[in-house]
Design a protein around this motif. Structure first.
Motif, short mmCIF file in Angstrom:
data_model
loop_
_atom_site.label_atom_id
_atom_site.label_comp_id
_atom_site.label_asym_id
_atom_site.label_seq_id
_atom_site.Cartn_x
_atom_site.Cartn_y
_atom_site.Cartn_z
N ALA A 1 0.84 -1.20 0.00
CA ALA A 1 0.00 0.00 0.00
C ALA A 1 0.87 1.25 0.00
CB ALA A 1 -0.92 -0.01 1.22
N THR A 2 1.88 1.26 0.86
CA THR A 2 2.80 2.40 0.90
C THR A 2 3.64 2.46 -0.37
OG1 THR A 2 2.91 2.18 3.31
CG2 THR A 2 4.64 3.49 2.25
N GLY A 3 3.91 1.30 -0.96
CA GLY A 3 4.73 1.24 -2.15
C GLY A 3 4.04 1.71 -3.41
N GLY A 4 2.75 2.05 -3.34
CA GLY A 4 2.05 2.64 -4.48
C GLY A 4 1.61 1.64 -5.53
N LEU A 5 1.42 0.39 -5.16
CA LEU A 5 0.99 -0.61 -6.14
C LEU A 5 -0.42 -0.36 -6.63
CD1 LEU A 5 3.55 -2.07 -4.98
CD2 LEU A 5 2.36 -4.20 -5.46
N SER A 6 -1.28 0.22 -5.76
CA SER A 6 -2.66 0.45 -6.16
C SER A 6 -2.74 1.44 -7.32
CB SER A 6 -3.49 0.96 -4.97
OG SER A 6 -2.96 2.17 -4.47
N LYS A 7 -1.88 2.47 -7.32
CA LYS A 7 -1.90 3.45 -8.42
C LYS A 7 -1.46 2.81 -9.73
CE LYS A 7 -0.33 8.02 -9.80
NZ LYS A 7 -0.29 7.60 -11.21
N ARG A 8 -0.46 1.98 -9.67
CA ARG A 8 0.02 1.34 -10.89
C ARG A 8 -1.02 0.36 -11.45
NH1 ARG A 8 4.39 2.78 -7.89
NH2 ARG A 8 6.19 3.58 -9.06
N LEU A 9 -1.71 -0.34 -10.55
CA LEU A 9 -2.78 -1.22 -11.00
C LEU A 9 -3.89 -0.42 -11.68
CD1 LEU A 9 -3.16 -3.67 -7.97
CD2 LEU A 9 -2.41 -4.29 -10.26
N PHE A 10 -4.27 0.69 -11.04
CA PHE A 10 -5.36 1.51 -11.59
C PHE A 10 -4.99 2.06 -12.96
CE2 PHE A 10 -7.44 5.66 -12.09
CZ PHE A 10 -8.76 5.25 -12.04
N ASP A 11 -3.77 2.51 -13.13
CA ASP A 11 -3.35 3.06 -14.43
C ASP A 11 -3.44 2.01 -15.53
OD1 ASP A 11 -2.89 5.53 -13.36
OD2 ASP A 11 -0.71 5.32 -13.22
N VAL A 12 -3.09 0.77 -15.21
CA VAL A 12 -3.16 -0.30 -16.21
C VAL A 12 -4.61 -0.50 -16.66
CG1 VAL A 12 -2.87 -2.77 -16.61
CG2 VAL A 12 -1.09 -1.50 -15.42
N PHE A 13 -5.53 -0.58 -15.71
CA PHE A 13 -6.93 -0.82 -16.07
C PHE A 13 -7.56 0.41 -16.72
CE2 PHE A 13 -6.37 -3.56 -12.17
CZ PHE A 13 -6.05 -4.68 -12.92
N ALA A 14 -7.15 1.59 -16.27
CA ALA A 14 -7.71 2.83 -16.83
C ALA A 14 -7.31 3.02 -18.29
CB ALA A 14 -7.26 4.03 -16.00
N VAL A 15 -6.11 2.62 -18.65
CA VAL A 15 -5.66 2.82 -20.03
C VAL A 15 -6.41 1.90 -20.99
CG1 VAL A 15 -3.77 1.13 -20.20
CG2 VAL A 15 -3.56 3.36 -21.35
N PHE A 16 -6.97 0.79 -20.46
CA PHE A 16 -7.72 -0.13 -21.31
C PHE A 16 -9.22 0.18 -21.36
CE2 PHE A 16 -3.92 -2.83 -20.76
CZ PHE A 16 -3.72 -3.22 -22.07
N ILE A 17 -9.81 0.53 -20.20
CA ILE A 17 -11.27 0.71 -20.18
C ILE A 17 -11.70 2.11 -19.76
CG2 ILE A 17 -11.66 -1.74 -19.71
CD1 ILE A 17 -12.21 -1.04 -16.79
N GLY A 18 -10.74 2.98 -19.43
CA GLY A 18 -11.09 4.30 -18.90
C GLY A 18 -11.83 5.19 -19.88
N ARG A 19 -11.69 4.91 -21.17
CA ARG A 19 -12.33 5.75 -22.17
C ARG A 19 -13.78 5.36 -22.43
NH1 ARG A 19 -9.22 7.13 -27.86
NH2 ARG A 19 -10.17 9.19 -28.21
N LEU A 20 -14.18 4.17 -22.02
CA LEU A 20 -15.54 3.67 -22.24
C LEU A 20 -16.52 4.39 -21.33
CD1 LEU A 20 -14.73 -0.16 -22.37
CD2 LEU A 20 -15.06 1.39 -24.33
N PRO A 21 -17.83 4.42 -21.67
CA PRO A 21 -18.83 4.98 -20.75
C PRO A 21 -18.79 4.24 -19.41
CG PRO A 21 -19.78 4.65 -22.93
CD PRO A 21 -18.42 3.99 -22.96
N GLY A 22 -18.61 4.99 -18.35
CA GLY A 22 -18.51 4.38 -17.02
C GLY A 22 -17.19 3.67 -16.81
N GLY A 23 -16.23 3.87 -17.70
CA GLY A 23 -14.98 3.13 -17.66
C GLY A 23 -14.13 3.44 -16.44
N MET A 24 -14.06 4.69 -16.02
CA MET A 24 -13.21 5.05 -14.87
C MET A 24 -13.73 4.44 -13.57
SD MET A 24 -10.67 6.52 -16.15
CE MET A 24 -9.84 7.20 -14.72
N PRO A 25 -15.05 4.54 -13.26
CA PRO A 25 -15.54 3.82 -12.07
C PRO A 25 -15.32 2.31 -12.17
CG PRO A 25 -17.13 5.47 -12.76
CD PRO A 25 -16.10 5.40 -13.85
N CYS A 26 -15.47 1.75 -13.37
CA CYS A 26 -15.23 0.31 -13.54
C CYS A 26 -13.77 -0.03 -13.28
CB CYS A 26 -15.62 -0.14 -14.95
SG CYS A 26 -17.39 -0.19 -15.24
#
Length: 428
Positions: free
Chosen positions: A71-96
């Protein structure tokens, strides 16, 4: 006597006595009333020691430690960026993307509140910046973070396995598809919510372009070691290379290696603080586990499981009706009791009757955990609400009300998990 024990337990809960002490007072009550009772103080102490004198319990503090380091090492941000780059552009993609991040981070932390804190700290401000309602953002993270105890490795699964002699590895395997199913239903609601309330497409496109400027390969490369974490932990267990306890130890060394030498987000001098924090976090849970074992042994001497089975046999003669009643009871208990202690108390009492009704012990463990995990976002004691609400300077009840539709979609998944055993058992 059994009734007095439970009255004592729930009275202590009402007066906000810590859960471990609630079980402790209820455990010693019979011998205080009747000194000739066989479950005397010596018996209680022996049961407490026996309850924690098992090697599998070491997995709990080790998973807590590795989760804190990551958690302190920032793994959650890196995980989120990976998923956001694939689905973040879709409708509702960022909450997903937030829901999927909680799903994957749960495979790292094994804890609902830890997932809520790690993902929420990073995702909630970003969602608000992108134009999403702040209370919705907080409620989404608080609800999705409950996946932390459903997707393996899960601390409540370990607790359930300890008190019922059920294979923790089987529970871990059985928890994969239910966790994914709940995540899918939460994403369905997120998409419907975004379609109804709209999104700020300009801000979302700008955020997507910022991520895309790093290159899809660059984002994946940056998140590679974070994505590899559940593969190493769960792959080691399912391949038979390591036991769940050994996997917990591996996860600690992996967390230290990745955060110290790969991402360089943690320094060597920080490690003693993580060890101290893990011990402080585990101490109350460890006390709850050993007192729960003693509590269950006292209930066994009082023949509480047999009494419950006899009552249920007279009141319920159909497996499907029993499952409805069970889920309703668990839903209300989840409002006041954390999923771990609830599992350790209820599982030994319910298991004999559930097995007699043809319910697999592993399936019962999944039902218990999935249902009680809703308690993370149900007032008045939903822990995730109290973790997520301060992130938006709000109160837990406001976030809890916004989470009600999410709980409704969660319940759809729970019904499917309850009545379609194959969802849990097909991978075994």
């Amino acid at each position: 006597m059994t009734a007095l024990v439970f009255i004592c337990f729930f009275l202590c809960l009402i007066f906000a006595v810590p859960i471990a002490m609630c079980m402790g007072y209820a455990t010693i009550l019979p011998t205080l009333i009747d000194p000739s009772f066989s479950g005397n103080l010596e018996f209680v102490v022996r049961s407490m020691i026996k309850g924690v004198d098992v090697i599998s319990i070491l997995a709990v503090p080790l998973f807590m430690l590795s989760g804190a380091i990551m958690a302190t090492g920032g793994l959650s941000k890196r995980l989120f960026d990976v998923f956001a780059v694939f689905i973040g552009r879709l409708p509702g993609g960022m909450p997903c993307a937030v829901v999927v991040t909680c799903l994957f981070y749960g495979a790292i932390s094994g804890s609902g509140p830890a997932t809520c804190a790690a993902v929420g700290t990073m995702c909630i401000p970003l969602l608000i910046e992108l134009g999403y309602d702040r209370v919705f953002s907080s409620a989404l993270v608080a609800t999705a973070a409950g996946l932390g105890v459903i997707i393996p490795p899960s601390i409540p699964y370990i607790a359930y396995g300890l008190v019922t002699d059920t294979s923790v590895g089987d529970l871990f395997t059985a928890g994969i598809l239910p966790g994914c199913l709940i995540a899918i239903w939460l994403m369905v609601y997120a998409v419907l919510y975004c379609r109804r309330h709209g999104e700020d497409r300009k801000k979302i496109e700008a955020n997507y372009d910022r991520l895309k400027s790093r290159g899809v390969f660059g984002v994946i490369k940056d998140g590679f070691w974070a994505l590899l974490t559940p593969v190493i932990i769960l792959g080691g267990i399912y391949s038979g290379i390591v036991t769940p306890t050994e996997a917990a130890c591996v996860s600690v060394f992996y967390a230290i290696f990745v955060c110290l030498f790969v991402y360089k987000t943690v320094k060597l001098r920080d490690l003693p603080g993580f060890f101290k924090s893990a011990v402080k976090s585990y101490a109350p849970l460890g006390m709850s586990l050993c007192l729960a074992r003693a509590f269950v042994q006292i209930l066994a001497l009082l023949k509480a499981p047999q009494g419950l089975s006899a009552f249920l046999s007279g009141a319920v003669d159909n497996k499907y009706i029993f499952l409805i009643v069970l889920n309703l009871i668990l839903f209300f208990l989840g409002m006041v009791i954390d999923v771990g202690p609830a599992n350790t108390i209820l599982a030994p009492m319910l298991l004999p009757f559930a097995v007699s009704m043809g319910i697999n012990p592993v399936h019962l463990g999944i039902i218990l955990t999935c249902n009680l995990a809703i308690g993370f976002v149900t007032p008045p004691f939903g822990v995730n609400l109290f973790v997520a609400a301060p992130m938006i300077q709000s109160d837990a009840m406001t976030v809890g009300r916004k989470a009600l539709p999410l709980i409704g979609f969660y319940a759809i998944a729970l019904i499917m998990i309850t009545y379609i055993p194959a969802i849990s058992l097909c991978l075994l």
